[in-house]
Design an enzyme around this catalytic site. Structure first.
Site, PDB file in Angstrom:
ATOM      1  N   LYS A  72      -3.966  20.599  12.523  1.00 27.34           N
ATOM      2  CA  LYS A  72      -3.047  20.162  11.469  1.00 27.34           C
ATOM      3  C   LYS A  72      -2.077  21.273  11.088  1.00 27.34           C
ATOM      4  O   LYS A  72      -2.476  22.422  10.869  1.00 27.34           O
ATOM      5  CB  LYS A  72      -3.855  19.704  10.247  1.00 27.34           C
ATOM      6  CG  LYS A  72      -3.006  19.113   9.129  1.00 27.34           C
ATOM      7  CD  LYS A  72      -3.867  18.554   8.001  1.00 27.34           C
ATOM      8  CE  LYS A  72      -3.002  17.924   6.904  1.00 27.34           C
ATOM      9  NZ  LYS A  72      -3.809  17.321   5.820  1.00 27.34           N
ATOM     10  N   SER A 147      -2.304  12.616   4.716  1.00 30.55           N
ATOM     11  CA  SER A 147      -1.256  13.399   5.342  1.00 30.55           C
ATOM     12  C   SER A 147      -1.625  13.953   6.708  1.00 30.55           C
ATOM     13  O   SER A 147      -0.837  14.655   7.330  1.00 30.55           O
ATOM     14  CB  SER A 147      -0.914  14.578   4.428  1.00 30.55           C
ATOM     15  OG  SER A 147      -2.024  15.469   4.287  1.00 30.55           O
ATOM     16  N   SER A 170      -6.466  12.550   2.335  1.00 31.85           N
ATOM     17  CA  SER A 170      -5.656  12.891   3.505  1.00 31.85           C
ATOM     18  C   SER A 170      -6.417  12.995   4.809  1.00 31.85           C
ATOM     19  O   SER A 170      -5.803  13.075   5.870  1.00 31.85           O
ATOM     20  CB  SER A 170      -4.907  14.206   3.256  1.00 31.85           C
ATOM     21  OG  SER A 170      -3.857  14.021   2.341  1.00 31.85           O
TER      22      SER A 170
END
Length: 437
Positions: A72, A147, A170
């Site tokens: 990420k 996210s 997320s």
């Protein structure tokens, strides 16, 4: 992931060949999905050659020796662009690895690139001005959640796993929308050091509610990643040495409270059916499943308090016209949070786990942030998507998104399992029961 590592260690397939297979998958699918960004396959190939040479000498770097992965785009990685999807951080290359990358590097994994994110990790869809929008691998017209854009990359086989962050869902929402496992562990189980780009070297702002956890296609992979990540760190006083232990009897005898809707609002029919199927499956696996009410005397107030506390942390060093909260404000907010967390702990004294939806619906069509979301054709407030997610950030409890089949349109369905603090092992045992079925 475990199977990939085993194949490399037994010389069934070299690390270089394994990387080439993933590179081919990326070339085929990423133009449509845009889930992977800042790729550096040349550097990864050099590292893969080193992994093969080390293995030929009898050296094994760790349990993920030679396994390629993407991470990420918020976790700091030494010398690698880390933007959190924001122009503010474009061009920033951290001088050192964050805690997550240190753990994965020590385990022998090989970084291929980054996975896309919502701008500043602050939306339930992921699009940003640096890298653009990520699409759902099952339907490019729909979002993969936010996210953590790596859910799309994991689901499509471009990376074996990703490590997300979760301050309001997320990890769990993207995992649910893409049909993979996603675990938000107990608060403080995994170090947050280096979990967000910090070019100014400011004191770490986010020390509560946010969690770091893995996304993977297989529950065994998820458990191994948690074992690698959840270890005390010399530069993080918050992480205790709590072992991750699964019940020896699996799901048998575990007491499960099934709550069809935490906020009392509508849940999409396909998601509600997935919940009932999961409850029936767990009952057949030996769990004791009952429909129950959760201790949510003031869910809206808890979610508002979650947002206020989040603003205190995130805005601690940001200039602005609003008066900054005092230390007293922070202590009062923390005290309210501790009271609510204690109520949940008392509730879990009766139950081993809570079974509930991840969200009011599964993957929805791309839309403007804040626009109403259709649930069985009826518009619902956009931010209601967090009602079943952010509450467990507020209380600090571990929560796991588990794949639960597909709807009539071929889109993934999921359910959420929640347990008392430090009881991730029970969630893994229940997920194994569902996976076996």
């Amino acid at each position: 992931m475990i199977a990939i590592a085993r194949a490399i260690k037994t010389r069934e397939r070299s690390a270089v060949e394994t990387l080439d297979l993933h590179a081919g998958r990326i070339a085929e699918l990423n133009p449509r999905l845009n889930a992977l960004v800042a790729l550096d396959l040349a550097q990864a190939a050099a590292r893969a050659r080193e992994a093969d040479a080390a293995l030929a000498r009898g050296e094994i770097w760790g349990p993920l020796h030679g396994v390629p992965f993407a991470l990420k785009d918020c976790h700091e990685v030494a010398g690698v662009p880390t933007t959190a999807g924001s122009k503010w951080f474009e061009g920033f290359k951290p001088p050192r690895d964050g805690a997550v990358m240190r753990s994965l590097r020590a385990a022998g994994a090989i970084l291929m690139g980054r996975t896309n994110v919502a701008e500043m990790l602050a939306d339930f869809q992921y699009t940003n001005p640096v890298y653009g929008r990520t699409n759902n691998p099952f339907d490019a017209q729909r979002t993969s959640g936010g996210s953590t854009g790596g859910a799309a990359a994991v689901a499509s086989g471009m990376t074996p796993f990703d490590i997300g962050t979760d301050l309001a869902g997320s990890i769990r929402l993207p995992a649910a929308f893409c049909g993979v496992y996603g675990l938000k562990p107990t608060e403080h189980r995994v170090s947050l050091v280096g979990a967000f780009p910090n070019p100014q070297n400011l004191p770490r702002q986010v020390r509560g509610m946010s969690c770091i956890g893995p996304l993977a296609r297989h529950i065994d992979d998820l458990a191994l990643l948690m074992d690698l990540l959840a270890r005390p760190s010399a530069d993080d006083m918050d992480v205790p040495p709590v072992p991750l232990v699964e019940p020896t009897s699996g799901a048998n005898g575990l007491r499960i409270a099934c709550v069809p809707s935490l906020d009392g609002g509508p849940i999409a029919a396909s998601s509600a059916q997935a919940l009932r199927r999961a409850a029936d499956t767990l009952a057949r696996s030996g769990a004791i499943v009952e429909e129950a009410a959760a201790p949510l005397t003031d869910l809206s107030g808890d979610l508002q308090a979650h947002g206020e506390l989040m603003d205190m942390m995130v805005g601690a060093f940001q200039p602005g016209s609003r008066p900054k909260p005092t230390f007293e404000d922070h202590l009062r907010a923390a005290a309210r949070r501790e009271d609510r967390a204690a109520q949940w702990e008392q509730w879990f004294a009766r139950w081993d786990a809570l079974l509930c939806p991840v969200a009011m619906t599964n993957a929805f069509a791309h839309c403007e942030s804040g626009a109403p979301i259709l649930v069985d054709g009826q518009p619902q407030p956009y931010f209601r998507i967090a009602s079943h997610l952010a509450i467990f950030n507020y209380t600090g409890h571990p929560a796991l998104s588990v794949p639960a089949g597909f709807d009539a349109h071929g889109l993934p369905l999921a359910v959420q399992l929640v347990a008392a603090r430090w009881q991730e092992g029970k969630l893994l045992a229940l997920a194994r029961a569902l996976q076996a079925a």
